[in-house]
Design a protein around this motif. Structure first.
Motif, short mmCIF file in Angstrom:
data_model
loop_
_atom_site.label_atom_id
_atom_site.label_comp_id
_atom_site.label_asym_id
_atom_site.label_seq_id
_atom_site.Cartn_x
_atom_site.Cartn_y
_atom_site.Cartn_z
N THR A 404 -41.46 -59.88 87.50
CA THR A 404 -42.49 -59.36 88.40
C THR A 404 -43.83 -59.44 87.70
OG1 THR A 404 -40.92 -57.79 89.38
CG2 THR A 404 -43.25 -57.37 89.75
N ASP A 405 -44.83 -59.92 88.43
CA ASP A 405 -46.18 -60.02 87.88
C ASP A 405 -47.15 -59.66 89.00
OD1 ASP A 405 -47.59 -61.65 85.29
OD2 ASP A 405 -48.82 -61.35 87.07
N GLU A 406 -48.03 -58.70 88.76
CA GLU A 406 -48.92 -58.26 89.83
C GLU A 406 -50.26 -57.82 89.27
OE1 GLU A 406 -48.16 -53.60 90.51
OE2 GLU A 406 -46.54 -54.88 91.25
N SER A 407 -51.28 -57.91 90.13
CA SER A 407 -52.61 -57.42 89.81
C SER A 407 -52.98 -56.34 90.82
CB SER A 407 -53.64 -58.56 89.87
OG SER A 407 -53.35 -59.55 88.89
N PHE A 408 -53.51 -55.25 90.33
CA PHE A 408 -53.90 -54.12 91.18
C PHE A 408 -55.35 -53.76 90.89
CE2 PHE A 408 -54.75 -49.57 91.41
CZ PHE A 408 -54.40 -49.27 92.72
N SER A 409 -56.10 -53.48 91.96
CA SER A 409 -57.46 -53.01 91.77
C SER A 409 -57.79 -51.98 92.84
CB SER A 409 -58.47 -54.16 91.83
OG SER A 409 -58.57 -54.68 93.14
N ASN A 420 -55.64 -52.95 86.99
CA ASN A 420 -54.73 -53.33 85.92
C ASN A 420 -53.83 -54.49 86.34
OD1 ASN A 420 -51.83 -52.13 86.76
ND2 ASN A 420 -53.44 -50.68 87.38
N ASP A 421 -53.27 -55.15 85.35
CA ASP A 421 -52.24 -56.16 85.55
C ASP A 421 -50.94 -55.62 84.96
OD1 ASP A 421 -54.12 -57.93 86.61
OD2 ASP A 421 -54.61 -58.74 84.64
N VAL A 449 -41.91 -53.92 80.05
CA VAL A 449 -42.97 -53.60 81.00
C VAL A 449 -44.29 -53.58 80.24
CG1 VAL A 449 -43.84 -51.93 82.66
CG2 VAL A 449 -41.37 -52.19 82.35
N ASP A 450 -45.25 -54.34 80.73
CA ASP A 450 -46.59 -54.38 80.15
C ASP A 450 -47.61 -53.94 81.19
OD1 ASP A 450 -45.75 -55.50 77.63
OD2 ASP A 450 -45.56 -57.42 78.64
N VAL A 451 -48.41 -52.94 80.86
CA VAL A 451 -49.47 -52.45 81.74
C VAL A 451 -50.79 -52.68 81.02
CG1 VAL A 451 -50.34 -50.50 83.07
CG2 VAL A 451 -47.89 -50.69 82.61
N ASP A 452 -51.62 -53.58 81.56
CA ASP A 452 -52.86 -53.97 80.91
C ASP A 452 -54.06 -53.66 81.81
OD1 ASP A 452 -51.62 -55.12 78.59
OD2 ASP A 452 -51.03 -56.81 79.85
N PRO A 453 -54.83 -52.61 81.51
CA PRO A 453 -56.04 -52.34 82.29
C PRO A 453 -57.06 -53.46 82.15
CG PRO A 453 -55.38 -50.41 81.01
CD PRO A 453 -54.55 -51.56 80.52
N VAL A 454 -57.77 -53.73 83.23
CA VAL A 454 -58.80 -54.77 83.21
C VAL A 454 -59.96 -54.34 82.32
CG1 VAL A 454 -60.46 -56.02 84.65
CG2 VAL A 454 -58.14 -55.61 85.48
N ASP A 455 -60.26 -53.05 82.31
CA ASP A 455 -61.31 -52.51 81.45
C ASP A 455 -60.90 -52.65 79.99
OD1 ASP A 455 -63.21 -51.06 80.09
OD2 ASP A 455 -63.18 -49.35 81.45
N ALA A 456 -61.66 -53.42 79.23
CA ALA A 456 -61.31 -53.71 77.84
C ALA A 456 -61.38 -52.47 76.95
CB ALA A 456 -62.22 -54.80 77.30
N THR A 457 -62.06 -51.41 77.42
CA THR A 457 -62.16 -50.20 76.60
C THR A 457 -60.90 -49.33 76.70
OG1 THR A 457 -63.20 -48.92 78.39
CG2 THR A 457 -64.65 -50.18 76.93
N ILE A 458 -60.00 -49.68 77.63
CA ILE A 458 -58.74 -48.94 77.78
C ILE A 458 -57.61 -49.80 77.22
CG2 ILE A 458 -57.18 -47.77 79.37
CD1 ILE A 458 -59.46 -47.58 81.36
N TYR A 459 -56.91 -49.28 76.24
CA TYR A 459 -55.84 -50.04 75.60
C TYR A 459 -54.61 -50.11 76.51
CZ TYR A 459 -58.52 -49.77 71.27
OH TYR A 459 -59.51 -49.88 70.33
N GLY A 460 -54.02 -51.29 76.59
CA GLY A 460 -52.82 -51.47 77.38
C GLY A 460 -51.60 -50.86 76.71
#
Length: 727
Positions: A404-409, A420-421, A449-460
């Motif tokens: 599963t791969d998804e982008s959410f905004s 996040n992705d 499971v990998d949760v990666d925020p788009v905002d670079a200041t928030i660590y995934g």
């Protein structure tokens, strides 16, 4: 963005299925065509009979599904054993299984994700039209072994009419339905067609639903909500100001109609499948659009209006909405593509290989006063590849992978979850050892499971979860079976639980995540006794789940908030923080049918449903919120000749085990009746005339599972009249 290499991988699998399938086309005639299994049981890739499963499963199909299908999936399934609804008005309702909702219950469309954002908030609709379903399957209890860590509470799989699963018997057939409902001036019309010739089958459907604000038996606000507001006003105002407020409330309190509860939905699909000698390959495209009102959604903004619009008086009644009331509306649009392929006997060791792939492009905007407040976007795909191997020394089994791969905004004033992705990769295997008395079943799964925020200041964050199960089913004579299933399941926290920070008006709260959260785990036991033949059939089930680090939203009082965050502007909302705790969920389900008459030209039966769930927070020795209360229901049905008539009732007890900061819920009893008359117009054409009455006692009903229980009761007395034609 979706990972390109996995898109390419899924495409190559689909092409290889197609090449092998079509390469076999000239070997034999169409009569030897292999067909997709017409009946699918979500709980197992190789067991198709419910009584042979080690896990409890219920199924809604046929005439019962026709009678119960309404505007949202939660309300459609409400009444299945162990299943309730989040109920956020007619436009939004998600199934609750044994007290679990949100990201602990997976909603599937044709075996893969529904690709919406209903798991992020109860006011977000499930983008599936129940009217287009021909089978809805519910797995009660952990299904994370096959469907990922988000299925730790259960799975709902809607098998719809979009994708043909067997060869067409006629060049064209189908059904048409039109109905009118009195409680909200609801008008529904839809058509579903299917057909084909030889190896080719196709499907096509469209429906339109339009309804106004629903009628309710009394006030929209519960007596407990009114009392709570009076106490708050007493704390904040002197006696003179309080009297003026009460007079205003008496004048403006909503009575008889639930404002801003309209629904306008349009949905359609097209699908086709090619059946070859070595398997089948099909695809479908569906479109789902809905505009619906969210009752009481703007209620929380009153704080904001009073605090930030000083000197500017605001009254809801001064604004006009196209549906007659001011409030928040949701404009939802989704496109979904699905691919399904199957190979039979591709190699000596493998009996079948099944590919399920779907891609969804979802968007919804929340609009207030004709201004877009927040826009939610989600796009992504899910791929499942399952192989069933041939029997080996008494063992049958399956193994596979899921990606599963998804982008959410979320952009706007209610964007409390950062964009996040999220990607998930899982490998699973399940084995069954058949014995003369029944079968043993074992399985395991590992998932990242990998949760990666788009905002670079928030660590995934990255997590690895593991799941294991062991169970058995044992036949007891020729008409009964006993099943037991023990599972260990883990779930990774989602983006909301990790990173949320801000007002979430859908739940009337200010939510705060915790990026230090780890994996929650549970040990779960299900015991079921099934009666499969005779005058009495059905199932008794007891269940128990023991959680470690169960993630829930903990209420923080003013002192805690100030101590942790200082002066935090919460818009006057209650503050909740994602918190781990040990928790226990346990209960039972009784689903029985007594067959009074079972003859060729007439049948009579009585159904009994009893279920209850209890859930406790062991860390703070409190109760979990919004847990369904004990429910007792019955239905009598008699069918003779062209007539079918039924009478049913359902009693929900008052909520006596309340969580902190949770208002009481009164008991209620709902009863209804239905009548159908079938006209056999020709050998292949039937016309059904039907009438369905709901809540005929016009009872005030507030499900304890609903965030809106104190602001939005269920519909009052309703009669639906309609016609359904099959040809």
């Amino acid at each position: 963005m979706c990972n390109f290499k996995w898109r390419s991988f899924s495409l190559s699998i689909g092409l290889s299925l197609g090449v092998r399938l079509f390469a076999q086309e000239g070997v034999s005639d169409a009569m030897n065509t292999v067909e997709l299994k017409p009946h699918v049981v979500t709980a197992s890739p190789f067991v198709t009979e419910v009584e042979e499963l080690v896990v409890p499963v219920s199924e809604l199909a046929g005439g019962e599904l026709d009678r119960r299908a309404v505007s949202n999936l939660g309300a459609t399934l409400d009444g299945e054993p162990g299943v309730h609804s989040t109920y956020f008005g007619p436009g939004a309702g998600r199934p609750v299984i044994r007290g679990f909702d949100g990201d602990r219950v997976r909603i599937l469309n044709q075996g893969t994700d529904s690709h919406d954002v209903s798991q992020t908030s109860p006011d977000h609709a499930v983008s599936i039209e129940p009217m287009f379903a021909y089978d809805i399957e519910v797995v009660r209890g952990p299904a994370s072994l096959l469907y990922g860590n988000a299925a730790i509470g259960g799975v709902v799989n809607v098998i719809s009419k979009e994708l043909p699963r067997e060869r067409a018997l006629r060049p064209i057939s189908g059904e048409f339905e039109a109905s009118y409902g009195s409680v909200a001036d609801e008008k529904v019309g839809g058509i579903a067609l299917q057909g084909g010739r030889g190896r080719f089958a196709w499907s096509l459907g469209y429906m339109d639903r339009s309804s106004g604000d629903i009628e309710i038996p009394g006030f929209a606000e519960s007596i407990y909500q009114m009392e709570a507001e009076e106490r708050d006003e007493h704390d904040e105002h002197d006696e003179h100001e309080e009297e003026e407020h009460e007079e205003h409330e008496e004048e403006d309190a909503a009575f008889g109609v639930l404002e801003n509860s309209f629904v306008d939905t349009r949905s359609g699909y097209v699908g086709m499948t090619w059946f070859g000698d070595a398997g089948s390959l099909g695809f479908s495209y569906s479109k789902y659009e809905t505009d619906y009102g969210v009752p009481a959604h703007s209620h929380a903004h009153e704080h904001e209006s009073e605090e930030h619009d000083d000197g500017d008086e605001f009254h809801e009644e001064d604004e006009e909405h196209e549906h007659g009331e001011d409030g928040v509306t949701v404009d939802l649009d989704q496109s979904r593509f699905a691919l399904r392929g199957e190979l039979i006997n591709p190699i000596d060791f493998i009996e079948s290989v099944e590919l399920d792939f779907s891609y969804g492009d979802y968007r919804h905007a929340e609009i207030e006063d004709e201004v877009v407040g927040t826009v939610f976007d989600r796009d992504g795909y899910e791929l499942r590849l399952t192989a069933v191997h041939r029997p080996i020394g008494g063992f049958t089994g399956a193994f596979g992978l899921q990606v599963t791969d998804e982008s959410f905004s979320a952009v706007g004033e209610e964007a409390f979850i950062p964009s996040n992705d999220t990607s998930q990769y899982g490998l699973f295997a399940v084995e069954r050892l058949n014995r003369p008395w029944g079968a043993w079943e074992f399985g395991g799964r590992v998932e990242t499971v990998d949760v990666d925020p788009v905002d670079a200041t928030i660590y995934g964050k990255s997590f690895t979860t593991g799941n294991a199960s062991a169970g058995f089913v044992r036949r007891v004579g020729e008409s009964a079976a006993f099943a037991s299933n023990l599972t260990y399941a883990e779930r990774a926290p989602n983006a909301s639980e990790l990173f949320a920070f801000g007002p979430h008006i859908g739940t009337q709260s200010f939510e705060i995540g915790d990026s230090s959260l780890g994996v929650e785990s549970s040990v779960n036991l299900d015991l079921s006794y099934r009666l499969t033949a005779g005058k009495l059939t059905g199932e008794f089930t007891v269940f128990y789940s023991d959680f470690s680090d169960y993630i829930y939203m903990r209420f923080l009082d003013h002192e805690l908030v100030e101590g942790m965050y200082g002066e935090l502007d919460t818009d006057g909302l209650n503050v909740f923080q994602a918190t781990p705790a040990d928790a226990r969920f346990y209960g039972y389900e009784v689903d029985l049918r007594y067959h009074i008459i079972d003859e060729a030209d007439r049948t009579m039966h009585f159904d009994l449903l009893i279920d209850q769930t209890r859930a406790t927070n062991e860390r703070f020795e409190t109760n979990m919120p919004r847990i369904p209360t004990r429910r007792i229901g019955g239905r009598y049905e008699y069918a003779f000749g062209p007539w079918v008539m039924g009478v049913e009732g359902r009693y929900n007890e008052a909520a006596s085990h309340l969580a902190p900061n949770e208002l009481p819920t009164d008991s209620y009893f709902l009863w209804g009746a239905d009548l159908r008359y079938r006209i056999q117009a020709t050998e292949t054409v039937t016309v059904d005339l039907f009438a369905v009455g709901s809540n005929l006692g016009d009872e005030e009903a507030r499900p304890h599972t609903s965030y809106l229980k104190d602001l939005a009761p269920m519909p009052g007395r309703s009669v639906k009249l309609g016609v359904r034609t099959r040809f």
